[in-house]
Write a protein that holds these residues in place. Structure first.
Motif, PDB file in Angstrom:
ATOM      1  N   GLU A 269       2.388   7.779  -5.476  1.00  0.00           N
ATOM      2  CA  GLU A 269       2.957   7.127  -6.652  1.00  0.00           C
ATOM      3  C   GLU A 269       1.932   6.542  -7.619  1.00  0.00           C
ATOM      4  OE1 GLU A 269       3.191   5.944  -3.417  1.00  0.00           O
ATOM      5  OE2 GLU A 269       2.989   3.762  -3.381  1.00  0.00           O
ATOM      6  N   HIS A 302      11.731   9.029  -5.118  1.00  0.00           N
ATOM      7  CA  HIS A 302      10.965   8.037  -4.349  1.00  0.00           C
ATOM      8  C   HIS A 302       9.700   7.599  -5.105  1.00  0.00           C
ATOM      9  CE1 HIS A 302       9.494   6.326  -0.434  1.00  0.00           C
ATOM     10  NE2 HIS A 302       8.309   6.555  -1.002  1.00  0.00           N
ATOM     11  N   HIS A 306       8.859   3.912  -7.007  1.00  0.00           N
ATOM     12  CA  HIS A 306       7.708   3.073  -6.680  1.00  0.00           C
ATOM     13  C   HIS A 306       7.124   2.390  -7.922  1.00  0.00           C
ATOM     14  CE1 HIS A 306       6.783   3.248  -2.466  1.00  0.00           C
ATOM     15  NE2 HIS A 306       6.509   4.527  -2.406  1.00  0.00           N
ATOM     16  N   GLU A 325       7.588   0.587   1.021  1.00  0.00           N
ATOM     17  CA  GLU A 325       8.119   1.853   1.537  1.00  0.00           C
ATOM     18  C   GLU A 325       9.558   1.736   2.038  1.00  0.00           C
ATOM     19  OE1 GLU A 325       6.832   4.363   0.634  1.00  0.00           O
ATOM     20  OE2 GLU A 325       4.713   3.895   0.318  1.00  0.00           O
ATOM     21  N   TYR A 386       8.855   3.319   7.284  1.00  0.00           N
ATOM     22  CA  TYR A 386       9.642   3.948   6.223  1.00  0.00           C
ATOM     23  C   TYR A 386      11.147   3.893   6.494  1.00  0.00           C
ATOM     24  CZ  TYR A 386       5.754   5.976   3.535  1.00  0.00           C
ATOM     25  OH  TYR A 386       4.651   6.154   2.734  1.00  0.00           O
TER      26      TYR A 386
END
Ligand code: PHE
Ligand code: ZN
Length: 876
Positions: A269, A302, A306, A325, A386
Motif C-alpha cells: 500500500e 485492501h 490502507h 491489517e 490478518y
C-alpha cells in the motif's frame, strides 16, 4: 548478514525514538549492480524522549557506506560506529542535516526487500524493514517524514515513479533523464516506493465526493496491458465504497498501481503508488479464473483502504501490525461482500480461518493478534494478525452495531490522523464513541489460541423456560499456559419444530447476541411452548470452536430450515465432519466403510432443490478439505483422513451420478462470459458437478471434462476441466491436456503459474516424482516467489495425500527445497517450511519424519533469521 541466533524483540521494551526526521530527500542514480543513493535528512531531537544528546542509531543492511556528513561537514570514522545492523552516529546538536551516500546492488538482491530488479524493472519493497536496505535510516514506523525523491536513470527507463505528485522532470547528462516526486503527507519509511522501467499504462479518473478529480494509472509491462481493466474497475468501486461506508476520500491528485512479477506478498500500500504482485492485479476472462477476479477485487480494495487505515493513521511499532491489517481485512471483506454474494464471501473467509488460522493458533508459532515478541517481524504477517485480527474488528462491529462502529471509526481517524498509534488507541476510540465497555474484550489482542465453547441446554416443560449454558476455555499456547475468559458475542436464533424462528422478547426479535464473559454462564428464554433447536454462532459471530451435541437429524433440519445462510452451510459441514470421522474410525479398525443413507439423501435433496440459489448449492456440496479435516482432529492420522474423504467423495459421486449429470447438463449452456454473481455461482456449481462426475473415473464423465477443456471460453471452466483431467484421466489423456495447455499459454506468466500449481496439487499416487520434474522445468524459477508458491507450496500446502506419504519423502523434499531457498529469499523459505513445523499434531511415524526433516534444516548450516525463528520454535 546471516546470524545463527537472532535476538528477540519485546513489545514491553518499546521506547519513543530519540530523534525525529522532519524531511527526507532522496536522490537515486539507478544502475543494476551499483545504484547510488544520496539522502539528506532533516533531523531534530525528539522533545518527548528525554534530556541530552544520545547517539543516533540508523538501521542499515547490505549497504556500502560511501560518506556521511552533518550540516555539510564530513564525519570521520571516529564519529560513528559500524554495527552489524546499522551505524551509531555521535550527535552534538539538537537539530541538523544529515547527508549520507550509499551504494546498493539491486541486480543481485534476491530477497525482494529494498530495491531490486524484476524482469529489468526497478522496484522497491520496504514493509516491514526493507528501507534499511536502501539507505541508513531510523527505519521504524513511528518516525514519519515528508519525502522528496529524485530518480535519475537511462532513457530506456521512460517511467520513473515514486510517492506523491510529480514536481519536475528533465534530461540529464549522457542519455539519462530524471523525475522528482514530492509526497505532501508525512509517512514512515515502510511506505516509500520507487519504480523505474519500460512500462505501459492504462489511465482513468475518479471524481471524489467533494468533487476533486483524481488521476488513476495502472502500469504494467507492455504484454500485460490488456489485463488491467478489472483492477481499475475494482479501484473505482473501492474508492466509491470507502466514501459511502466510512466517509473516507482519497487525498492526492494521482493514484498509481504497478504490477510486478517478483513479489514476496500479494501487494503493498505505498502512499499513492501501490505495488502489486502481477498475480493479484492482472486478469482477463481468457486467462483468469473467477476466484482470481475476486481476489484481485479484494486486494485492490485492501491496498486502497490502507490509505486511511494504515497510511494516514499508521502503526507505532510492528507489534501493532493488526491495527492496520486486521482493520483493513475487515474493510476489504465487507467491500467484497457488498460487491458480490455476502453469504459466499463469509463462507470462504470462515473456511480459510478454520482451516489455516486455527492451525496456526494450535501450532508452535501461535501468537496473539498483537504479538508481544518476535525475532523477525516478517514471520508475523500471519493469518492470526490478518484474518483473526479482522474477526476481532468484526466482533467490535457486532457489539457496537453499525452506527456505533461508524462513530468509532470516525473518531479514530479524526483523533489519530497523521499519527503512528496502537491497537489500544483503536479500541479506545471505539469505546469512547459508543460508551460500550471493551475492557475485557481487549484480551482478544493479548491472548493467543482459539477459544472453545461448549453449549448444553435444558427445557422445563412446565415453566416453558429454556436454559442455555455456555462454558468457555482456551488451550495453552507457547508462553501462555493460563487464559482468562474472553468477551464473546454469540449470535443465535431458536427454531421451533416447523423450522420457524421463535420470538425471543416482547419486541418480536428473533435473533440475539449473547455476551459471553464468564468461564460458565447460563441464559434463560421464557414463555416457550416447546423445546427449541438452537442455531448457534450465526454468521460466525466470533472466531471460536463451538460444540453442541447436535444429532444428525437436527443438523439436517438446520441445513434446510435455518434462516441464517452461513449456519445452513455450517450444518452441512458438521454433518460431513461426523460422517468423515466415522469413516476414519472404520478405516483404522479395519471395519467396513459406509456412508449413512441420510447423508446421501441430504446431498440429493440439495442437488434437486430448485429454490436454493446455485451459489449456496455449490457451497453445500463441498466436502471439507483434507486439510480442514486434519485441523479439526486432535491427532492427525493422514492416511485415515485421505481414505475417509476419498471414500465419501466416491460414494456420493456414484450414488448421485444421475443428479450430478443432470445438473451439469442444465448449467452447461454456451453463453457469453460475464462476472455477475449469478454466472460465477453457476460456473462454480457446474464445475463442482464435473468434479464429482469425474471422481468416478468413467469414460462418460471424462469425456465431458475433455469436451469442456476443448471448448471453454473462459479460464474458470478451462482450469476446472484441466484439474479433473490431471487428477482423474488416464495417463495419456492427462499428459496430452497438460502439454496442450502449456503450448497454448507458456507466454502468460499467470496462466503458467496456475498450470504449475494444478500439477503439484494432483492427488495421483506418487505425484512427488512429477513435482521433482516440475522443479527442473524451464518455467520453474526458485527466485520467483509465485513459481515457488505454485510448485513447492502447491505440493506441501495443497496436496495433502501425496505430501503426507508414509515414507516421509514429501517432508525430505520440502526440507531440501527450503534449505536452497533460504540462501536466496529468507522470507519465502520461512513461509514454505510451515507444513512440517506442525509435526506434534501428527500420529507416530509421520510426526517423527517431519521432525527429522526439520532437524535436517536446522543442521544445514547458517540459517537466515527468518527461517531460524520458525524452525527453532517448532523444534522446542
Ligand atoms: N502490507 C501489505 C498488505 O497487507 C502486505 C505486505 C507486507 C506486502 C510486507 C509486502 C511486504 O497489504
Ligand atoms: Zn494490508
Amino acid at each position: 548478514m546471516r546470524h545463527a541466533k537472532p535476538s528477540t524483540i519485546y513489545l514491553k521494551d518499546y521506547r519513543a525514538p530519540d530523534y525525529l526526521v522532519d524531511n527526507t530527500h532522496l536522490h537515486f542514480e539507478l544502475k543494476p549492480k551499483a545504484t547510488l543513493v544520496k539522502s539528506r535528512l532533516k533531523i531534530r531531537r525528539n522533545p518527548a524522549a528525554g534530556e541530552g544528546l544520545p547517539p543516533l542509531f540508523l538501521d542499515g543492511v547490505d549497504l556500502i557506506l560511501l560518506s556521511i556528513a552533518i550540516d555539510g561537514a564530513l564525519l570521520s570514522p571516529e564519529h560513528y560506529e559500524k554495527m552489524p545492523q546499522g551505524i551509531l552516529v555521535s550527535v552534538d546538536k539538537p537539530e541538523f542535516f544529515l547527508d549520507i551516500q550509499t551504494c546498493i546492488n539491486p541486480e543481485d538482491n534476491t530477497t525482494l526487500e529494498g530495491l531490486y530488479l524484476s524482469n529489468g524493472m526497478y522496484c522497491t519493497q520496504c514493509e516491514a524493514e526493507g528501507f534499511r536496505r536502501i539507505t541508513f535510516y531510523p527505519d521504524r514506523p513511528d518516525i514519519m517524514s515528508k519525502f522528496t525523491t529524485t530518480i535519475v536513470a537511462p532513457k530506456e527507463y521512460p517511467v520513473l515513479l515514486s510517492n506523491g505528485n510529480e514536481i519536475s522532470r528533465g534530461p540529464c547528462e549522457g542519455d539519462h533523464h530524471y523525475v522528482t516526486w514530492e509526497d505532501p503527507f508525512s509517512k514512515p519509511a515502510y511506505l516509500f516506493a520507487l519504480v523505474a522501467g519500460n512500462l505501459q499504462y492504462l489511465e482513468d479518473c475518479f471524481i471524489t465526493a467533494s468533487g476533486r478529480k483524481v488521476k488513476l494509472q495502472l502500469f504494467t509491462e507492455e504484454k500485460n496491458i490488456n489485463k488491467g481493466d478489472h483492477a481499475l474497475r475494482s479501484l473505482k468501486n473501492a474508492m466509491r465504497w470507502d466514501e459511502a461506508v466510512y466517509g473516507r476520500e482519497y487525498d492526492l491528485d494521482i493514484f498509481m498501481i504497478v504490477a510486478v512479477d517478483h513479489f514476496n506478498m500479494g501487494a503493498m500500500e505505498n502512499k499513492g503508488l501501490n505495488i502489486f504482485n502481477s498475480a493479484c492485479v492482472l486478469a482477463s476472462p481468457e486467462t483468469a479464473t473467477d476466484a482470481t477476479f475476486q481476489r484481485i477485487e479484494s486486494i485492490v480494495g485492501h491496498e486502497y483502504f490502507h490509505n486511511w487505515s494504515g497510511n494516514r493513521v499508521t502503526c507505532r511499532d510492528w507489534f501493532q501490525l493488526s491495527l492496520k491489517e486486521g482493520f483493513t481485512v475487515f474493510r476489504d471483506a465487507e467491500f467484497s461482500a457488498d460487491m458480490n454474494s455476502r453469504a459466499v464471501k463469509r463462507i470462504e473467509d470462515v473456511s480459510l480461518l478454520r482451516t489455516n488460522q486455527f492451525a496456526e493458533d494450535a501450532g508452535p508459532m501461535a501468537h496473539p493478534v498483537r504479538p508481544d515478541s518476535y525475532m523477525e517481524i516478517s514471520n508475523f504477517y500471519t493469518l492470526t494478525v490478518y484474518e483473526k485480527g479482522a474477526e476481532v474488528v468484526r466482533m467490535i462491529h457486532t457489539l457496537l452495531g453499525p452506527r456505533g462502529f461508524r462513530k468509532g471509526s470516525d473518531l479514530y481517524f479524526e483523533r489519530h490522523d497523521g499519527c503512528a498509534v496502537t491497537c489500544e488507541d483503536f479500541v479506545r476510540a471505539m469505546e469512547d464513541a459508543s460508551q460500550i465497555d471493551l475492557v475485557q474484550f481487549r484480551r482478544w489482542y493479548s491472548q493467543a489460541g482459539t477459544p472453545q465453547l461448549t453449549v448444553t441446554d435444558y427445557f422445563d416443560e412446565t415453566l416453558g423456560t429454556y436454559v442455555l449454558t455456555v462454558r468457555q476455555s482456551c488451550p495453552p499456547t507457547p508462553g501462555q499456559r493460563e487464559k482468562r475468559p474472553f468477551h464473546i458475542p454469540l449470535k443465535l436464533g431458536l427454531l421451533d419444530k416447523n423450522g420457524n424462528e421463535l420470538v425471543l422478547d416482547g419486541q418480536g426479535t428473533t435473533q440475539c447476541v449473547l455476551e459471553i464473559t464468564e468461564a460458565e454462564q447460563s441464559f434463560e428464554f421464557t414463555e416457550l411452548s416447546e423445546k427449541p433447536l438452537p442455531s448457534l454462532l450465526r454468521d460466525f459471530s466470533a472466531p471460536v470452536k463451538i460444540d453442541y451435541p447436535y444429532s444428525i437429524d437436527q443438523l439436517l433440519f438446520l441445513m434446510s430450515n435455518d434462516s441464517d445462510t452461513f449456519n445452513r452451510w455450517d450444518a452441512s459441514q458438521r454433518l460431513a465432519f461426523l460422517a468423515l470421522s466415522d469413516l476414519q474410525q472404520a478405516y483404522r479398525t479395519g471395519g467396513v466403510l459406509q456412508l449413512q443413507p441420510e447423508l446421501i439423501a441430504a446431498y440429493r435433496s440439495v442437488l434437486l432443490n430448485r429454490d436454493l440459489e446455485p451459489a449456496l448449492v455449490a457451497e453445500l456440496l463441498q466436502l471439507p478439505s483434507e486439510q480442514s479435516i486434519a485441523e479439526a482432529s486432535v491427532h492427525i492420522d493422514a492416511e485415515a483422513i485421505v481414505a475417509a474423504r476419498e471414500f465419501a467423495l466416491q460414494t456420493l459421486a456414484e450414488a448421485l451420478f444421475g443428479e450430478f449429470r443432470a445438473q451439469y447438463t442444465a448449467l452447461n449452456v454456451r453463453k457469453s462470459f460475464s462476472l455477475s454473481a449469478k454466472d460465477i455461482a453457476e460456473r462454480k456449481l457446474k464445475n463442482t458437478c464435473l468434479l464429482y462426475l469425474c471422481a468416478t473415473e468413467t469414460a462418460d464423465a471424462l469425456a465431458l471434462a475433455q469436451e469442456q477443456f476443448d471448448t471453454a471460453n473462459n479460464m474458470t471452466d478451462k482450469a476446472a476441466a484441466l484439474s479433473v483431467l490431471i487428477n482423474h484421466a488416464g495417463d495419456k489423456q492427462a499428459i496430452a491436456a497438460i502439454e496442450q495447455f502449456y503450448q497454448c499459454w507458456k507466454e502468460d506468466a499467470q496462466v503458467v503459474e496456475l498450470w504449475l500449481g494444478q500439477q503439484s496439487r494432483s492427488s495421483r499416487r506418487g505425484n512427488l516424482s512429477a513435482v521433482e520434474k516440475l522443479i527442473q522445468h524451464p518455467a520453474f524459477d526458485l527466485k520467483n516467489p509465485n513459481r515457488v508458491r505454485a510448485v513447492i507450496g502447491g505440493f506441501a500446502k495443497g496436496n495433502f495425500s501425496q505430501f503426507h506419504r508414509s515414507d516421509g519423502s514429501g517432508f525430505e523434499f520440502l526440507a531440501d527445497q527450503v534449505i536452497t531457498l533460504d540462501k536466496l529469499n529468507p522470507q519465502i523459505a520461512a513461509q514454505q517450511v510451515i507444513p512440517i513445523t506442525r509435526w506434534k499434531r501428527y500420529t507416530g511415524d509421520l510426526a517423527r519424519k517431519m521432525k527429522i526433516a526439520l532437524k535436517k534444516i536446522m543442521d544445514s548450516g547458517d540459517l537466515s533469521g527468518d527461517l531460524y525463528e520458525v524452525v527453532s520454535k517448532s523444534l522446542n
